[in-house]
Design a protein around this motif. Structure first.
Motif, PDB file in Angstrom:
ATOM      1  N   GLU A  56       0.845  -1.190   0.000  1.00 15.06           N
ATOM      2  CA  GLU A  56       0.000   0.000   0.000  1.00 15.06           C
ATOM      3  C   GLU A  56       0.887   1.248   0.000  1.00 15.06           C
ATOM      4  O   GLU A  56       1.586   1.519   0.980  1.00 15.06           O
ATOM      5  N   PRO A  57       0.837   2.007  -1.076  1.00 15.09           N
ATOM      6  CA  PRO A  57       1.779   3.136  -1.194  1.00 15.09           C
ATOM      7  C   PRO A  57       1.609   4.207  -0.124  1.00 15.09           C
ATOM      8  O   PRO A  57       2.568   4.909   0.172  1.00 15.09           O
ATOM      9  N   THR A  58       0.415   4.312   0.474  1.00 16.10           N
ATOM     10  CA  THR A  58       0.230   5.383   1.455  1.00 16.10           C
ATOM     11  C   THR A  58       0.479   4.926   2.892  1.00 16.10           C
ATOM     12  O   THR A  58       0.342   5.711   3.828  1.00 16.10           O
ATOM     13  N   GLY A  59       0.821   3.656   3.083  1.00 18.54           N
ATOM     14  CA  GLY A  59       0.990   3.148   4.450  1.00 18.54           C
ATOM     15  C   GLY A  59       2.448   3.032   4.832  1.00 18.54           C
ATOM     16  O   GLY A  59       3.327   3.053   3.963  1.00 18.54           O
ATOM     17  N   PRO A  60       2.741   2.899   6.126  1.00 23.45           N
ATOM     18  CA  PRO A  60       4.133   2.763   6.551  1.00 23.45           C
ATOM     19  C   PRO A  60       4.725   1.442   6.040  1.00 23.45           C
ATOM     20  O   PRO A  60       4.198   0.378   6.368  1.00 23.45           O
ATOM     21  N   PHE A  61       5.751   1.519   5.240  1.00 18.91           N
ATOM     22  CA  PHE A  61       6.384   0.340   4.639  1.00 18.91           C
ATOM     23  C   PHE A  61       5.378  -0.527   3.886  1.00 18.91           C
ATOM     24  O   PHE A  61       5.530  -1.739   3.777  1.00 18.91           O
ATOM     25  N   GLY A  62       4.328   0.105   3.392  1.00 20.24           N
ATOM     26  CA  GLY A  62       3.357  -0.638   2.584  1.00 20.24           C
ATOM     27  C   GLY A  62       2.241  -1.290   3.371  1.00 20.24           C
ATOM     28  O   GLY A  62       1.476  -2.081   2.834  1.00 20.24           O
ATOM     29  N   ALA A  63       2.111  -0.956   4.665  1.00 21.31           N
ATOM     30  CA  ALA A  63       1.138  -1.642   5.511  1.00 21.31           C
ATOM     31  C   ALA A  63      -0.259  -1.042   5.395  1.00 21.31           C
ATOM     32  O   ALA A  63      -0.430   0.152   5.165  1.00 21.31           O
ATOM     33  N   LYS A  64      -1.270  -1.900   5.581  1.00 21.82           N
ATOM     34  CA  LYS A  64      -2.656  -1.468   5.783  1.00 21.82           C
ATOM     35  C   LYS A  64      -3.042  -1.939   7.191  1.00 21.82           C
ATOM     36  O   LYS A  64      -2.202  -1.924   8.075  1.00 21.82           O
ATOM     37  N   SER A  65      -4.289  -2.318   7.382  1.00 21.60           N
ATOM     38  CA  SER A  65      -4.694  -2.690   8.744  1.00 21.60           C
ATOM     39  C   SER A  65      -5.044  -4.169   8.817  1.00 21.60           C
ATOM     40  O   SER A  65      -5.235  -4.834   7.800  1.00 21.60           O
ATOM     41  N   ILE A  66      -5.158  -4.682  10.038  1.00 20.79           N
ATOM     42  CA  ILE A  66      -5.506  -6.090  10.225  1.00 20.79           C
ATOM     43  C   ILE A  66      -6.570  -6.283  11.305  1.00 20.79           C
ATOM     44  O   ILE A  66      -7.317  -7.256  11.281  1.00 20.79           O
ATOM     45  N   GLY A  67      -6.696  -5.362  12.234  1.00 22.74           N
ATOM     46  CA  GLY A  67      -7.449  -5.606  13.477  1.00 22.74           C
ATOM     47  C   GLY A  67      -8.890  -6.025  13.320  1.00 22.74           C
ATOM     48  O   GLY A  67      -9.383  -6.859  14.073  1.00 22.74           O
ATOM     49  N   GLU A  68      -9.612  -5.460  12.378  1.00 22.22           N
ATOM     50  CA  GLU A  68     -11.060  -5.689  12.355  1.00 22.22           C
ATOM     51  C   GLU A  68     -11.518  -6.673  11.288  1.00 22.22           C
ATOM     52  O   GLU A  68     -12.438  -7.450  11.495  1.00 22.22           O
ATOM     53  N   ILE A  69     -10.903  -6.618  10.124  1.00 19.86           N
ATOM     54  CA  ILE A  69     -11.390  -7.390   8.979  1.00 19.86           C
ATOM     55  C   ILE A  69     -11.562  -8.871   9.327  1.00 19.86           C
ATOM     56  O   ILE A  69     -12.453  -9.550   8.814  1.00 19.86           O
ATOM     57  N   VAL A  70     -10.701  -9.347  10.239  1.00 22.16           N
ATOM     58  CA  VAL A  70     -10.629 -10.779  10.519  1.00 22.16           C
ATOM     59  C   VAL A  70     -11.887 -11.371  11.134  1.00 22.16           C
ATOM     60  O   VAL A  70     -12.070 -12.584  11.133  1.00 22.16           O
ATOM     61  N   ILE A  71     -12.790 -10.539  11.622  1.00 23.52           N
ATOM     62  CA  ILE A  71     -14.007 -11.090  12.240  1.00 23.52           C
ATOM     63  C   ILE A  71     -15.120 -11.300  11.203  1.00 23.52           C
ATOM     64  O   ILE A  71     -16.139 -11.923  11.486  1.00 23.52           O
ATOM     65  N   ASN A  72     -14.930 -10.812   9.981  1.00 23.36           N
ATOM     66  CA  ASN A  72     -16.061 -10.716   9.056  1.00 23.36           C
ATOM     67  C   ASN A  72     -16.449 -12.000   8.318  1.00 23.36           C
ATOM     68  O   ASN A  72     -17.624 -12.211   8.030  1.00 23.36           O
ATOM     69  N   THR A  73     -15.489 -12.829   7.946  1.00 25.85           N
ATOM     70  CA  THR A  73     -15.843 -13.921   7.033  1.00 25.85           C
ATOM     71  C   THR A  73     -16.531 -15.143   7.662  1.00 25.85           C
ATOM     72  O   THR A  73     -17.262 -15.834   6.945  1.00 25.85           O
ATOM     73  N   PRO A  74     -16.304 -15.455   8.959  1.00 23.85           N
ATOM     74  CA  PRO A  74     -16.883 -16.717   9.439  1.00 23.85           C
ATOM     75  C   PRO A  74     -18.394 -16.847   9.255  1.00 23.85           C
ATOM     76  O   PRO A  74     -18.858 -17.899   8.781  1.00 23.85           O
ATOM     77  N   ALA A  75     -19.180 -15.818   9.582  1.00 17.98           N
ATOM     78  CA  ALA A  75     -20.636 -15.992   9.523  1.00 17.98           C
ATOM     79  C   ALA A  75     -21.106 -16.335   8.103  1.00 17.98           C
ATOM     80  O   ALA A  75     -21.799 -17.341   7.916  1.00 17.98           O
ATOM     81  N   PRO A  76     -20.752 -15.552   7.085  1.00 15.98           N
ATOM     82  CA  PRO A  76     -21.232 -15.935   5.743  1.00 15.98           C
ATOM     83  C   PRO A  76     -20.592 -17.234   5.232  1.00 15.98           C
ATOM     84  O   PRO A  76     -21.260 -17.996   4.516  1.00 15.98           O
ATOM     85  N   ALA A  77     -19.347 -17.508   5.584  1.00  7.59           N
ATOM     86  CA  ALA A  77     -18.708 -18.737   5.101  1.00  7.59           C
ATOM     87  C   ALA A  77     -19.382 -19.962   5.721  1.00  7.59           C
ATOM     88  O   ALA A  77     -19.653 -20.950   5.033  1.00  7.59           O
ATOM     89  N   ILE A  78     -19.658 -19.885   7.026  1.00  9.05           N
ATOM     90  CA  ILE A  78     -20.299 -21.025   7.692  1.00  9.05           C
ATOM     91  C   ILE A  78     -21.728 -21.191   7.175  1.00  9.05           C
ATOM     92  O   ILE A  78     -22.197 -22.312   6.936  1.00  9.05           O
ATOM     93  N   ALA A  79     -22.427 -20.067   6.967  1.00  7.26           N
ATOM     94  CA  ALA A  79     -23.791 -20.157   6.425  1.00  7.26           C
ATOM     95  C   ALA A  79     -23.779 -20.902   5.097  1.00  7.26           C
ATOM     96  O   ALA A  79     -24.641 -21.741   4.822  1.00  7.26           O
ATOM     97  N   ASP A  80     -22.766 -20.610   4.291  1.00  5.60           N
ATOM     98  CA  ASP A  80     -22.752 -21.270   2.985  1.00  5.60           C
ATOM     99  C   ASP A  80     -22.353 -22.737   3.093  1.00  5.60           C
ATOM    100  O   ASP A  80     -22.821 -23.584   2.326  1.00  5.60           O
ATOM    101  N   ALA A  81     -21.483 -23.031   4.049  1.00  3.00           N
ATOM    102  CA  ALA A  81     -21.133 -24.439   4.255  1.00  3.00           C
ATOM    103  C   ALA A  81     -22.380 -25.224   4.682  1.00  3.00           C
ATOM    104  O   ALA A  81     -22.588 -26.364   4.260  1.00  3.00           O
ATOM    105  N   ILE A  82     -23.217 -24.594   5.496  1.00  4.15           N
ATOM    106  CA  ILE A  82     -24.460 -25.261   5.910  1.00  4.15           C
ATOM    107  C   ILE A  82     -25.343 -25.510   4.683  1.00  4.15           C
ATOM    108  O   ILE A  82     -25.913 -26.587   4.511  1.00  4.15           O
TER     109      ILE A  82
END
Ligand code: FES
Ligand code: FES
Lengths: 153, 762
Positions: free
Chosen positions: B709-735
């Motif tokens: 990421e050109p605007t972040g320190p050494f190319g960094a973006k964020s990690i803290g929040e995104i990680v909670i998002n995928t389980p609910a829709p992924a598990i729903a689809d597995a069901i």
């Protein structure tokens, strides 16, 4: 009531109200590592040892320590640091609030179980909740620590 | 790079694993007053009178405060930078209570026992009012949650208080209805997400006192030290600089501590009595009297062509604000702005929302902040569309995701400046073994294994809003100190910032010290939230280090009597390029601060604000086993591949991901916040509100595929929040893949899954 106990290797005689929790007693006696996450026996953060056996200090009746030995993380700092180095190596102490209770349980497990399989480890530690790490890093730390101990045995 | 992407240990690791006293309750010294809150047993009531006479007779009683004893200043508890649009709808205490657990009075006493007795003896006379307990009927309800005349909000939120409408709004691009009419398939469905409790292990607490200069000082377990300071000053009518906030180690936050929770109660007692005061919420109070994730009902309509191209999408969200609007505006906005842009090829989209007041616990900030709810609905619909078209959900994603360089109309028109999402999807697919496992395998007479997936994005800070500073100084011994005001809540951002400093300063992390937040000494930072610290504060650290190097270069030029352009900074020394023996060490420079009359202090403070909020992106893949007789879903494997830009700390990023995914699994399968018909929260302990234990989750497998990421320190973006998002829709689809039913309401409890299976069979 008057109780006599050995706290982290030191004898203690103290007048205490019978309805005080062991957790509060320990914190008042300087063992600030002991944490309360729930107060309803569901989280394991308050785990300490009575005569070497892990108990939940949030609900352990204080009179029952009379004549017994109590150990908190303050009493096993060297061992805690040795295992803790493996946790730090994995980033498994995130907020760290659950670490004291978790480490007390791991050290007790180490004394009790020889070469535990992953399921046994999980079963032993089931009562130790952690909201930060998702547990995987804790397991990596335990595995590496036990392997190392095994090698040096 | 020497420090970046390494598995650097957290600077405070040793203290944490040996149980050193580093948290709020560990570092305060008595004697102090213990503060307790008298809480409303009613969902909605007027307070007619408060009789404190009996309570004040308790030995050790210090004070009872009612709405008459606190300033009448409407405010919000939601921590947000200056541009926030949350309404000012709260008072510290009011003659009206708006949910079961709302504060009716404050008591303080010399001991906790006395304070508890006092709280029981305060006699509050209530006139019980009809309550609004369902957001769907809030608009027609006879009761009004906020009838007060001094309610303050911005006109732009389109508030309709008299109908319990906190806000409404819409945005969009193109003519959705027209494009829908041209699509081969148009699907529509409703989704429902519940309140969730953040459940950080350290409950809420703060300690207030007057320091020796009569400065009101608050030690608080918070993510937002500077916003706590600003809000206390505002409410009590004090100049901001006469309030001091200190943040020790924090035992988790996940957004819960992005609101003021205990601080105003304690400050009120200290201001009233002049004495130190401790407020500590127990677990039950933390469940019932603080904030939760916002309950949302979401309707998604999607139109696609037979080849899988999604051409139009609309999202309508009803958000339950609960009794107060602390984070209502931000969360509802994110439900659309961070879910819809994942459909990168749409020609038209529309996003509409209504935010309703009810007499339930207020919604607040919780990791994901509305994006999580939006992701569940929109990603579930993408999966459903794939099935309707007979396409593989993985191929469906690869066809529709935005690519690097694309403009994202639904994401404030920002350009996606960095993305490896396509690679993350392919990698995740391999990790889970999708081709062998999709969609299902029968493993027993009533057990089925199936896989499911989802993709997601979040932001990195709030573009054009979040402002953060960092100070870096060279100490007398040639080491560095980094001061920040961010408010590490346990995520390790202090370590991350020290790593960034060490990298720029070309030194070992052991030479960098990260100081704790104290508003008297730390530079301003809006706080640790919105996934901002690495990306925004990290950039401030880069700038401050660069300026510091400039100062050292100038001084070295004077000391070496050599023009600056002939010198280079080499980490431990500055030397002349063409005559390397002409050099001065950094430690000698450090000492010159004290020994040379003309040498200035080497210290630099720089601020940073990003105009954009580059999204981290990820793909999550799950394998479950479903028992079709019981409806029980067991997660067997979770594989995720994440593009958070450059990973600053390999360990901490991984553990953030593992922890966030497990929270997402909890949200999907167990965490079921329920209220009685009187508005009382039913599950207010860990006995009833189940968060995942280590027996409930498999090892989480995480991989990173980093764009730059050109605007972040050494190319960094964020990690803290995104990680909670995928389980609910992924598990729903597995069901769905396991048994052919679509789960559209969280959580997927066994009885609900079983009901759905039985309904389908009928
Ligand atoms: S505090 Fe004892 S088990 Fe939670
Ligand atoms: S590290 Fe925060 S609760 Fe375990």
């Amino acid at each position: 009531m008057l109780i006599t106990t050995v706290l982290n290797g030191k004898s203690l005689r103290q007048e205490v109200p019978a309805d005080k929790t062991l957790l509060d007693f320990l914190r008042e006696n300087g063992c600030l590592s002991v944490k309360r996450g729930c107060g309803t026996e569901n989280c394991g953060l308050c785990t300490v040892w009575v005569d070497g056996t892990p108990v939940l200090s949030c609900s352990y009746p204080l009179p029952r320590i009379d004549g017994h030995e109590v150990t908190t993380l303050e009493g096993v700092r060297e061992e805690a640091a040795a295992f803790g180095a493996y946790m730090a190596g994995e980033g498994a102490e995130q907020c760290g609030y659950c670490s004291p209770g978790f480490i007390m349980t791991v050290l007790a497990m180490e004394r009790e179980l020889r070469n535990p399989a992953e399921e046994e480890i999980n079963a032993y530690l089931a009562g130790c909740l952690c909201r930060c790490t998702g547990y995987s890093s804790q397991m990596r730390a335990i595995r590496k620590y036990l392997e190392k101990r095994h090698e040096t045995d | 790079m020497r420090q970046i992407s390494q598995k650097v240990r957290k600077l405070d690791a040793q203290a944490l694993v040996t149980g050193m006293p580093v948290y709020t309750q560990d570092i305060v010294q008595g004697p102090y007053l213990t503060v307790k809150i008298v809480r409303s047993p009613h969902a909605h009531a007027k307070i007619l009178s408060v009789d404190a006479s009996k309570a004040m007779k308790v030995p050790g009683a210090a004070c009872v405060l009612t709405h008459r004893d606190v300033p009448h200043v409407r405010h919000t508890l939601g921590g947000y930078a200056y541009a926030g649009s949350n309404p000012y709808d709260r008072l510290v205490l009011e003659d009206r209570v708006r949910f079961v657990g709302d504060a009716a009075a404050i008591v303080a006493a010399e001991t906790a026992e006395a304070a508890e007795r006092m709280a029981r003896l305060v006699k509050v006379e209530y006139e019980v009012l009809p309550a609004v307990l369902d957001m769907d009927t809030a608009e027609e309800a006879p009761a009004v949650v906020h009838p007060e005349e001094d309610y303050v909000c911005k006109p732009s939120i389109r508030n309709g208080n008299a109908r319990n409408v906190l806000a409404c709004g819409e945005s969009g691009n193109g003519d959705v209805e027209k494009v829908f009419s041209q699509c081969d398939v148009v699907l529509e469905d409703d989704y429902h997400t519940l309140g969730n409790s953040q459940c950080m292990m350290e409950t809420f607490r703060s300690y207030s006192f007057y320091d020796k200069n009569r400065k009101l000082t608050v030690i608080s377990s918070t993510q937002i030290p500077f916003l706590v300071r600003r809000t206390i000053a505002y409410v009590f009518g004090l100049p901001i600089s006469t309030v001091r906030v200190i943040k020790p180690k924090v035992g988790g936050g996940f957004g819960a501590k992005q609101s003021l929770v205990t601080e105003l109660f304690g400050a009120a007692v200290t201001i009233k009595t002049g004495l130190p005061a401790m407020v500590l919420f127990d677990r039950r109070e933390s469940f019932t009297a603080t904030t939760t994730r916002h309950e949302m009902k979401l309707r998604v309509k999607m139109g696609a062509m037979r080849d899988g191209t999604v051409r139009a999408v609309s999202l309508y969200v009803r958000e339950n604000a609960g009794a107060y609007g602390d984070h209502a505006m931000g969360c509802v906005g994110l439900s659309g702005h961070k879910s819809l842009p994942m459909l990168g090829k749409v020609e038209a989209y529309s996003f509409r929302y209504d935010v309703l007041y009810t007499n339930l616990i207020p919604g607040g900030a919780f990791r994901g902040y509305g994006a999580t709810q939006g992701c569940f609905a929109v990603e579930s619909m993408v999966n459903k569309m794939a099935h309707a078209l007979g396409l593989d959900p993985v191929e469906m994603r690869l066809k529709n995701i935005p690519m690097e360089g694309d403009v994202m109309p639904a994401y404030y028109g920002e350009t996606l400046t960095s993305s490896h999402l396509d690679r993350c999807i392919r990698r995740g697919k391999e990790m889970i073994g999708w081709d062998e496992k999709y969609p299902r395998r029968q493993t027993g007479s009533h057990t089925v294994r199936a896989v499911g997936m989802a993709a997601s994005m979040q932001g990195s800070g709030i573009g054009g809003v979040d402002k953060c500073f960092a100070t870096v100084r060279l100490d007398e011994d040639g080491r560095y100190t980094v001061l920040n005001g961010a408010g590490d809540m346990g995520t390790g951002c202090d370590t991350i910032l020290a790593q960034i400093a060490a990298e720029v300063l070309e030194t070992d992390i052991a030479n960098v010290h990260a100081a704790a937040v104290d508003t008297d000494y730390s530079p301003y930072d809006k706080g640790s939230f919105a996934s901002a610290t690495t990306y925004v504060t990290g950039m401030a650290v880069v700038k401050a280090c660069e300026r510091l190097i400039g100062q050292m270069m100038a001084e070295a030029a004077a000391a070496l009597e050599t023009p600056e352009e002939r010198l280079v900074f080499q980490g431990d020394c500055i030397l002349e390029k063409d005559a390397p023996e002409n050099r001065i060490s950094v430690s000698d420079l450090a000492r010159r601060q004290m020994t040379s009359g003309n040498c200035h202090a080497f210290t630099a403070t720089c601020g940073h604000m990003s105009q954009t909020s580059p999204p981290p992106l990820m793909a999550g893949f799950v394998e479950i086993e479903l028992d079709t007789q019981t409806g029980q879903v067991k997660v067997l494997d979770y594989a995720a591949c994440i593009d958070c830009g450059t990973v600053i700390n390999a360990n901490l990023a991984r553990v953030q991901a593992e922890g966030g995914i497990v929270q997402g699994i909890g949200m999907a399968l167990y965490e079921n916040m329920q209220f009685s018909s009187q508005g009382k929260m039913r599950n207010n302990s860990f006995l009833q509100y189940k968060i995942p234990s280590r027996l409930d989750v498999p090892p989480i497998r995480v991989a990173f595929d980093s764009s730059y990421e050109p605007t972040g320190p050494f190319g960094a973006k964020s990690i803290g929040e995104i990680v909670i998002n995928t389980p609910a829709p992924a598990i729903a689809d597995a069901i769905y893949n396991a048994c052919g039913v679509y789960m559209t309401e969280l959580p997927f409890l066994p009885e609900r899954v079983l009901d759905a299976i039985n309904n389908k069979a009928e």
